[in-house]
Design a protein around this motif. Sequence first.
Motif, PDB file in Angstrom:
ATOM      1  N   GLU A   1      48.549  15.545  15.272  1.00 21.25           N
ATOM      2  CA  GLU A   1      47.844  15.033  15.379  1.00 21.25           C
ATOM      3  C   GLU A   1      49.264  13.456  16.156  1.00 21.25           C
TER       4      GLU A   1
ATOM      5  N   ASN B   1      48.912  11.553  19.682  1.00 23.09           N
ATOM      6  CA  ASN B   1      50.009  10.009  19.692  1.00 23.09           C
ATOM      7  C   ASN B   1      50.815   9.882  20.290  1.00 23.09           C
TER       8      ASN B   1
ATOM      9  N   GLU C   1      48.578   9.599  23.543  1.00 26.25           N
ATOM     10  CA  GLU C   1      47.794   8.399  23.846  1.00 26.25           C
ATOM     11  C   GLU C   1      48.586   7.453  23.709  1.00 26.25           C
ATOM     12  N   HIS C   2      49.247   7.201  22.813  1.00 25.53           N
ATOM     13  CA  HIS C   2      49.987   5.463  22.911  1.00 25.53           C
ATOM     14  C   HIS C   2      51.568   6.273  23.585  1.00 25.53           C
TER      15      HIS C   2
ATOM     16  N   GLY D   1      45.443   8.939  11.756  1.00 25.53           N
ATOM     17  CA  GLY D   1      46.438   9.663  12.471  1.00 25.53           C
ATOM     18  C   GLY D   1      47.884   9.642  11.149  1.00 25.53           C
TER      19      GLY D   1
HETATM   20 MG   LIG Z   1      46.666   8.867  16.374  1.00 28.53          MG
END
Ligand SMILES: [Mg+2]
Length: 464
Positions: free
Chosen positions: A373, A377, A380-381, A426
Amino acid sequence: MTSSEHDTQSHLRNLADNLQLLADMAYSAVSLAVPSEDGSLRVLADARPYTAIAPLPASREGQVLAPKDEIEAYEAFTTGRPAGGSRSRTARGIKYATFALPVGEGPCAVVLRDIAEQVTEAPGAMETAFMAAADELLEVLTHGPITDSRTNELFSTRRTAGDGVMRITPDGKVSYASPNAVNIMRLAGVEGPVIGRPAAELPGGGFGISPVAGGGDAIEAETDVAGRVLLYRTVGLTSGALVLVEDVTEARRRELELKVKDATIREVHHRVKNNLQTIASLLRMQARRVGDEGAKAALGEANERVAAMAVVQDLLSGSDAEQVDFAEAARTIVDLVARGLLGEKSRVDITVEAATGDIEARAATSLALVLAELVHNALEHGIAGRDTGKVTVRARRLPEELVLAVSDDGPGIPNGFDPESDSNLGLEIVRSVVKDDLKGTLSFSGGRGVTVTVRVPLVIKDGE
Ligand SMILES: [Mg+2]
Ligand SMILES: Nc1ncnc2c1ncn2[C@@H]1O[C@H](COP(=O)(O)OP(=O)(O)OP(=O)(O)O)[C@@H](O)[C@H]1O
């Protein structure tokens, strides 16, 4: 039944239960016979020795003893005194002698002992010691039942494969020890001669032998000394005691091993079940949140989570241990998530610095989910559409906790977003796994990019 009839019953039962021991110690076929109403003697129980040839090939249980053949039995029963030994009999080409002993007051029964002459012709030290012990055991048993001095219940026993035999004098010294008994004592750390030594000095002898060395009663006791487990069965005789000793170390070890194995298998079943439940609840949680547009991505994430857990399960299934090297699992998981999000040819620099050693499988499975997770993140971010960037995963072990940190060099936590309380699925999963399941802590730090640090105690006390 009157109480004296009841006593007679339990006396006879106790005798019958000890007949095999008597037969083996006396190298004789032994029969217990009781009177019928017409005055004839009928065999209630009998035993043939494993240690010598027996003139009687089969059990005579239930048969009536013919007075003209079994003279000794009828003589002992009518006179109330021991009889026999004066005539030589022959059966199946074996010469033997018969001895009869009355049982109890009255008497209420007789014990017959048939012994082949070849046994008594040239007995060795062992035969002599065994037969002397058998004579005394027979005397004790014809006077009354033997009781266990701890439980007060009737005591019966028999020889077991590999047991050793010792005789103890009334003042508590070993007067005879069979070769097996000596070997067992050697393994349990006894040095020097066994014969002549006080029984109380033998490993566990203080409670397995001494209490009945002075005669009467019996005791069964197990002792754990010098890495060996010894089982004593001691019967008080008219003078001193008879000791059967067994080394049950291997048997007990195997029992323990089986118990542990059973527990392990149960634990694996349990864990697989828990994992499946986790997967189910993840999918449920996800389904609740999924909108049409996000459905594809959401299902992809669900797949990633399950896959991360499966990495640990996979490592586990490859070994008997209930532990996995989390560092190894971490590298596989990071790779799995990165490939899923960035494809094969990404230029994002992903570093894994992990050295954790083995950690408990249950914690590893939960941490696998958390790691997937957090890496997700970060990519992704944190990387957020850039085609370069840096993500670092660190996992290390402190004396009592495992520290896992995932960093990126991205834009940082968005304004107005409180990672301690706000979240989508998440971070919600991360929070619940870290805090509720692993009893650990979670912290976020900003600056350049984001670093999420998870600390988890390595001994989880949750009563499971
Ligand atoms: Mg996430
Ligand atoms: N490494 C990061 N850098 C910047 N923002 C982050 C980072 N990690 C999380 N966030 C922010 O926290 C929010 C919540 O994260 P969380 O993982 O819970 O949900 P999500 O990633 O948006 O969705 P999902 O649960 O489907 O992964 C994210 O939407 C993002 O705004």
